[in-house]
Design a protein around this motif. Structure first.
Motif, PDB file in Angstrom:
ATOM      1  N   ALA A 158       6.641 115.640 -22.911  1.00  0.00           N
ATOM      2  CA  ALA A 158       5.318 115.519 -22.282  1.00  0.00           C
ATOM      3  C   ALA A 158       4.462 114.498 -23.021  1.00  0.00           C
ATOM      4  O   ALA A 158       3.759 113.686 -22.401  1.00  0.00           O
ATOM      5  CB  ALA A 158       4.630 116.884 -22.256  1.00  0.00           C
ATOM      6  N   LEU A 159       4.522 114.523 -24.342  1.00  0.00           N
ATOM      7  CA  LEU A 159       3.744 113.569 -25.148  1.00  0.00           C
ATOM      8  C   LEU A 159       4.228 112.144 -24.904  1.00  0.00           C
ATOM      9  O   LEU A 159       3.427 111.203 -24.812  1.00  0.00           O
ATOM     10  CB  LEU A 159       3.848 113.932 -26.633  1.00  0.00           C
ATOM     11  CG  LEU A 159       3.008 113.124 -27.595  1.00  0.00           C
ATOM     12  CD1 LEU A 159       1.518 113.291 -27.287  1.00  0.00           C
ATOM     13  CD2 LEU A 159       3.289 113.531 -29.021  1.00  0.00           C
ATOM     14  N   GLN A 162       2.895 111.004 -21.594  1.00  0.00           N
ATOM     15  CA  GLN A 162       1.469 110.710 -21.688  1.00  0.00           C
ATOM     16  C   GLN A 162       1.227 109.394 -22.421  1.00  0.00           C
ATOM     17  O   GLN A 162       0.335 108.615 -22.055  1.00  0.00           O
ATOM     18  CB  GLN A 162       0.737 111.849 -22.399  1.00  0.00           C
ATOM     19  CG  GLN A 162       0.589 113.090 -21.549  1.00  0.00           C
ATOM     20  CD  GLN A 162      -0.090 114.219 -22.313  1.00  0.00           C
ATOM     21  OE1 GLN A 162      -0.332 114.115 -23.513  1.00  0.00           O
ATOM     22  NE2 GLN A 162      -0.399 115.295 -21.599  1.00  0.00           N
ATOM     23  N   SER A 163       2.031 109.134 -23.457  1.00  0.00           N
ATOM     24  CA  SER A 163       1.819 107.874 -24.186  1.00  0.00           C
ATOM     25  C   SER A 163       2.208 106.673 -23.337  1.00  0.00           C
ATOM     26  O   SER A 163       1.589 105.603 -23.418  1.00  0.00           O
ATOM     27  CB  SER A 163       2.586 107.868 -25.509  1.00  0.00           C
ATOM     28  OG  SER A 163       3.971 107.902 -25.281  1.00  0.00           O
ATOM     29  N   MET A 165       1.897 106.549 -20.059  1.00  0.00           N
ATOM     30  CA  MET A 165       0.777 106.383 -19.129  1.00  0.00           C
ATOM     31  C   MET A 165      -0.407 105.720 -19.837  1.00  0.00           C
ATOM     32  O   MET A 165      -1.080 104.847 -19.287  1.00  0.00           O
ATOM     33  CB  MET A 165       0.359 107.725 -18.538  1.00  0.00           C
ATOM     34  CG  MET A 165       1.343 108.247 -17.509  1.00  0.00           C
ATOM     35  SD  MET A 165       0.885 109.815 -16.791  1.00  0.00           S
ATOM     36  CE  MET A 165      -0.725 109.508 -16.174  1.00  0.00           C
ATOM     37  N   PHE A 166      -0.666 106.134 -21.089  1.00  0.00           N
ATOM     38  CA  PHE A 166      -1.757 105.538 -21.859  1.00  0.00           C
ATOM     39  C   PHE A 166      -1.495 104.047 -22.074  1.00  0.00           C
ATOM     40  O   PHE A 166      -2.397 103.211 -21.940  1.00  0.00           O
ATOM     41  CB  PHE A 166      -1.907 106.261 -23.197  1.00  0.00           C
ATOM     42  CG  PHE A 166      -2.948 105.665 -24.076  1.00  0.00           C
ATOM     43  CD1 PHE A 166      -4.306 105.867 -23.817  1.00  0.00           C
ATOM     44  CD2 PHE A 166      -2.596 104.872 -25.167  1.00  0.00           C
ATOM     45  CE1 PHE A 166      -5.265 105.299 -24.626  1.00  0.00           C
ATOM     46  CE2 PHE A 166      -3.555 104.308 -25.972  1.00  0.00           C
ATOM     47  CZ  PHE A 166      -4.903 104.524 -25.709  1.00  0.00           C
TER      48      PHE A 166
END
Length: 180
Positions: A158-159, A162-163, A165-166
């Motif tokens: 998940a991290l 998210q990274s 996407m960031f």
């Protein structure tokens, strides 16, 4: 609580009355006033059992225990006592029971209050049971650790998403501007 109350080596001739050659008792669980009569009863019971039990030899060993004492250690203890008695006391002295000295019987009654001391199979079984408990705990902790690792992998995935996407969002934001 497993307990040995009495150990006796009895001379049991084919005909006639039996004679207790050596005896040891542990009457500590009885009150002071009962110990004499309980001791006499155990001696009487030992002689009666030896008289009424057919045996190939003249010697018999009698053990009086509580109901919880296991059978196999009791029989192995009786065999050991008879073997030691016949090895240390000459048969010629059986005619004079008061002259017989077999003090080892007192050590047996103290040492074998714990049946695991008398029976190595019981001792090994107890060690196996203890090892089994430790293995069960170890397996449970490994399974818990595996669940925690699965949880960490999910969080890491998940991290990572998210990274990414960031990173994409930051790249779009920075594309409109020129850095000097």
């Amino acid at each position: 609580m497993v307990k040995i109350f009495s150990l006796s080596v009895v001379l049991a001739p084919p005909s006639g009355s039996c004679t207790v050659l050596s005896n040891a008792t542990d009457l500590s669980s009885f009150s002071f006033y009962q110990r004499g009569s309980v001791g006499e009863f155990m001696t009487f019971l030992s002689r009666t059992v030896a008289e009424r039990t057919p045996q190939a030899e003249q010697l018999a060993a009698v053990i009086i225990t509580d109901q919880e004492y296991p059978v196999r250690p009791a029989f192995s203890l009786l065999t050991k006592i008879l073997d030691d008695f016949t090895a240390k006391v000459p048969q010629s002295s059986f005619s004079n029971p008061s002259a017989i000295s077999f003090s080892e019987i007192n050590g047996y009654i103290q040492r074998y209050q714990d049946p695991r001391q008398a029976d190595t199979i019981m001792k090994v079984q107890q060690e196996l049971d203890e090892t089994k408990i430790v293995l069960h705990k170890t397996i449970e902790s490994v399974l818990e650790r595996g669940e925690k690792l699965d949880n960490l992998v999910e969080r890491s995935t998940a991290l990572s998403a998210q990274s990414k996407m960031f990173y994409k969002t930051a790249k779009k934001q920075n594309s409109c501007c020129v850095i000097m």
